[in-house]
Design an enzyme around this catalytic site. Structure first.
Site, PDB file in Angstrom:
ATOM      1  N   CYS A   1       0.809  -1.220   0.000  1.00 47.31           N
ATOM      2  CA  CYS A   1       0.000   0.000   0.000  1.00 47.31           C
ATOM      3  C   CYS A   1       0.847   1.277   0.000  1.00 47.31           C
ATOM      4  O   CYS A   1       0.355   2.344  -0.367  1.00 47.31           O
ATOM      5  CB  CYS A   1      -0.943   0.005   1.194  1.00 47.31           C
ATOM      6  SG  CYS A   1      -2.082  -1.397   1.238  1.00 47.31           S
TER       7      CYS A   1
ATOM      8  N   HIS B   1      -3.555   7.090   3.215  1.00 45.65           N
ATOM      9  CA  HIS B   1      -3.926   5.853   2.537  1.00 45.65           C
ATOM     10  C   HIS B   1      -5.338   5.473   2.963  1.00 45.65           C
ATOM     11  O   HIS B   1      -5.663   5.474   4.152  1.00 45.65           O
ATOM     12  CB  HIS B   1      -2.932   4.748   2.916  1.00 45.65           C
ATOM     13  CG  HIS B   1      -3.394   3.381   2.540  1.00 45.65           C
ATOM     14  ND1 HIS B   1      -3.877   3.070   1.284  1.00 45.65           N
ATOM     15  CD2 HIS B   1      -3.461   2.219   3.261  1.00 45.65           C
ATOM     16  CE1 HIS B   1      -4.213   1.796   1.251  1.00 45.65           C
ATOM     17  NE2 HIS B   1      -3.974   1.259   2.432  1.00 45.65           N
TER      18      HIS B   1
ATOM     19  N   ASN C   1     -10.266   0.016  -0.271  1.00 49.97           N
ATOM     20  CA  ASN C   1      -8.804   0.034  -0.135  1.00 49.97           C
ATOM     21  C   ASN C   1      -8.202  -0.462  -1.442  1.00 49.97           C
ATOM     22  O   ASN C   1      -8.306  -1.638  -1.783  1.00 49.97           O
ATOM     23  CB  ASN C   1      -8.392  -0.861   1.029  1.00 49.97           C
ATOM     24  CG  ASN C   1      -6.882  -0.887   1.259  1.00 49.97           C
ATOM     25  OD1 ASN C   1      -6.099  -0.492   0.405  1.00 49.97           O
ATOM     26  ND2 ASN C   1      -6.474  -1.377   2.410  1.00 49.97           N
TER      27      ASN C   1
END
Length: 329
Positions: free
Chosen positions: A114, A256, A286
């Site tokens: 990520c 994020h 996500n």
């Protein structure tokens, strides 16, 4: 004196197919209320049959080039941040290059899960610092659905597919965004808390073997939550202090987009009120390395990235990896 570099264009792309929480109710033991309460996610975008990460990055790249008013032939480097590449070999950056109708560029994938886009931002900045005529395409793209266990209700509700892109140069334009500072970190001792091990050299497959659960995302959510919040807050504090800023000086925090609980916890601990925290996790889920560049691309398209703003990016991902970047419009 350190040379500066700039983002000259932003782009984002998400696939057309939408998977809502109500759709997930038909696939796994969950509910719309359960998902929204724990994650803040209402829907996510999923690739169509035959659509790959490079298809997403190529779309986002074209949007970023259009925003930069730049021809594709002006690109000198192509970087793709992803943990769901089209293949182990060739890299997704080479395939993206081909889909853009280009040849002869440096093309490289970056895998920091990520955190990949912010890690790639550091690499692109370094290239821009050393090559005055460089125009670097940096994409973050993921097809997380290809590595999602749709029988695991704790993880399958979280992830979506998409891509974002930026064009970075050592030469500013009238409306370019300066990359002021970047700080990165990692801790490999915690790697087993968030992983996709199956198929790698430590857990290879044999011909004819049934695909095991290790092929898909495996996560210890509570431990990841604690480390994610602590690490993102710490690295943001480092970047702000190094640049003489306080939380009051940050106009937009783009974290994020892991889930709403993490986003809210980071904003609260940094004392940045919710009105200054950018959120799109409710609509895209996500998207791993694509998370921050999608947010940037959508924010630019919406007119949110107005001139004179301090923008703080922060991320956390498998590895563990984490980081923060300060931008100024």
């Amino acid at each position: 004196m350190k040379k500066q570099c700039y983002i000259r264009g932003f782009g984002a792309y998400v696939p057309e197919k939408v998977l809502t929480n109500l759709d997930l109710e038909k696939m796994v033991d969950t509910s719309d209320e359960w998902i929204k309460t724990r994650t803040g996610i209402e829907q996510r975008h999923i690739v169509a049959e035959g659509q790959s990460t490079s298809d997403l990055t190529a779309h986002a790249a074209k949007a970023a080039l259009a925003d930069a008013k730049m021809d594709r032939e002006e690109l000198s480097h192509i970087l793709v941040a992803t943990c769901t590449p089209d293949a182990y070999c060739p890299n997704t950056a080479c395939i993206t290059e081909d889909k853009l109708g280009l040849k002869g560029r440096m093309a490289l994938d970056v895998n920091a899960a990520c955190s990949g886009f912010v890690y790639g931002l550091k690499m692109a900045s370094a290239l821009a610092h050393t090559e005055d005529d460089a125009n670097i395409l940096l994409c973050g793209g993921e097809t997380m659905s290809s590595r999602t266990n749709w029988e695991d209700r704790n993880t399958c509700v979280l992830f979506g597919d998409g891509a974002g892109a930026v064009v970075i140069s050592a030469t500013p334009t009238e409306d370019s965004t300066k990359i002021v500072d970047i700080e990165l970190s990692s801790d490999g001792s915690l790697c087993e808390l968030l992983t996709i091990r199956g198929g790698g050299s430590s857990l290879p497959y044999k011909v004819g073997q049934q695909v095991p659960e290790e092929h898909f995302i495996m996560m210890q959510g509570r431990e990841v939550f604690k480390h994610a919040v602590r690490s993102m807050v710490s690295v943001c504090t480092t970047v702000m202090e190094r640049n003489g800023l306080t939380p009051d000086d940050i106009d937009i925090l783009i974290p994020h987009q892991a889930n709403m609980r993490i986003i809210e916890a980071v904003g609260k601990k940094l004392t940045i009120d919710s009105e200054r925290v950018y959120v799109n996790v409710d609509k895209v889920g996500n998207t791993s390395a694509a998370s921050i560049p999608i947010a940037l691309g959508q924010a630019k398209a919406a007119g949110t990235l107005e001139p004179g703003k301090n923008i703080l990016l922060t991320t956390f991902g498998g590895g563990f990896t984490w980081g923060a970047a300060l931008l100024r419009t």
